[in-house]
Scaffold this active site. Sequence first.
Site, short mmCIF file in Angstrom:
data_model
loop_
_atom_site.label_atom_id
_atom_site.label_comp_id
_atom_site.label_asym_id
_atom_site.label_seq_id
_atom_site.Cartn_x
_atom_site.Cartn_y
_atom_site.Cartn_z
CB SER A 14 5.88 -0.80 -4.59
OG SER A 14 6.14 -1.32 -3.31
CB VAL A 48 0.53 -8.04 1.21
CG1 VAL A 48 1.89 -8.64 1.55
CG2 VAL A 48 -0.06 -8.75 -0.01
CG ASN A 60 7.23 1.35 -1.87
OD1 ASN A 60 6.86 1.01 -0.75
ND2 ASN A 60 6.48 2.10 -2.65
CG ASN A 105 3.58 2.71 0.91
OD1 ASN A 105 2.56 3.40 0.86
ND2 ASN A 105 3.53 1.41 1.15
CB CYS A 116 0.59 1.06 2.88
SG CYS A 116 0.12 -0.68 2.86
CE LYS A 161 2.20 3.46 -4.96
NZ LYS A 161 2.66 2.05 -5.06
N GLY A 213 -5.88 -2.91 -10.08
CA GLY A 213 -6.17 -3.66 -11.30
C GLY A 213 -6.97 -2.86 -12.31
#
Length: 302
Positions: A21, A71, A98, A124, A127, A163, A215
């Site tokens: 997502s 974001v 999502n 979600n 976040c 999640k 990452g």
Amino acid sequence: MADLRVTLCGKELKNPVIPASGTFGFGREFNEIYDISVLGGVCTKGLTLERRAGNPVPRIAESRGVILNAVGLQNPGVEAFIAEDLEWLKSKTRVFANVAGSTLEDYAEICGKLDGLVDFIELNISCPNVKCGGMAFGIKPETIKAVTRAAKSSLKQTPLIVKLSPNVESIPLNARAAEEGGADCLSLVNTFTGMAIDIERRKPIIANNTGGVSGAGIKPIAVRMVYEAAHAVEIPVIGMGGITRAEDAIEFLLAGATAVQVGTQNFTDTLACPKIIEGLNAWCDSHGVNKLSCLTGKLELN
Ligand SMILES: Cc1cc2nc3c(=O)[nH]c(=O)nc-3n(C[C@H](O)[C@H](O)[C@H](O)COP(=O)(O)O)c2cc1C
């Protein structure tokens, strides 16, 4: 050619590789680069009831081995997604929607709108970049159970994936809370809360001050958390966090994941997902593995 198919909540995916997502939009731009029907599925950007413009820029900062993002759930709103993108995306592959909300009612309403239309709903609740944007629900077992129940109460057909956030005290307790609330599957990890500083300006690089870290650099922490979650519950687990190549995906499968999501690597290499799928095939062939799904949970501790 190995058999890469996996079954998640009774639904077959042609392989376990799903873009994560927020890193793949709704797939249209990537489909100009490769045919996204090669993917096991696509997970959409977080959908909210109303459209959201997201946070002020800069929203992304690079750091060694990771990025930070804030974001802020920029998206066109759930109804626009249903009207403009869903049919097209469904014609390509399995759709994981999502969803994010600010209240229990939001989550229930969005899930109600998507029930029966998408293959899976991923909640979600983790976040870190939006005030009241779900994170508040994702930290404690009691609120995780409550938001899972609220979402599940609107769902008659579509399986519910919860999640999990990594910014918590106990992954096993939170995993069990989601399962008790009625989750059909878990996914983890979302991003780790972090900060990157511009030392010349003596200010945080991103406008939101803090952001979610993702990452390659987060992979060992994510693998440990997926292992903990998979061993705490009976329901299947989707693993993610720092996957850049097929061998990373296999680590997550051995730790207990049934499928994997690939996020930040889509920014580094737009062909990341198809390369990982090809790499899984090659790895299975060179290791005499006929059926990839046989690897799930096959980790042997020292
Ligand atoms: C730019 C960006 C936007 C994201 N947006 C969302 C989102 O809307 N909903 C969500 O559940 N996760 C979101 N994530 C988290 C990813 O789906 C994933 O959980 C995380 O990045 C870890 O995987 P990775 O290390 O492969 O990127 C976002 C991540 C990034 C980098």
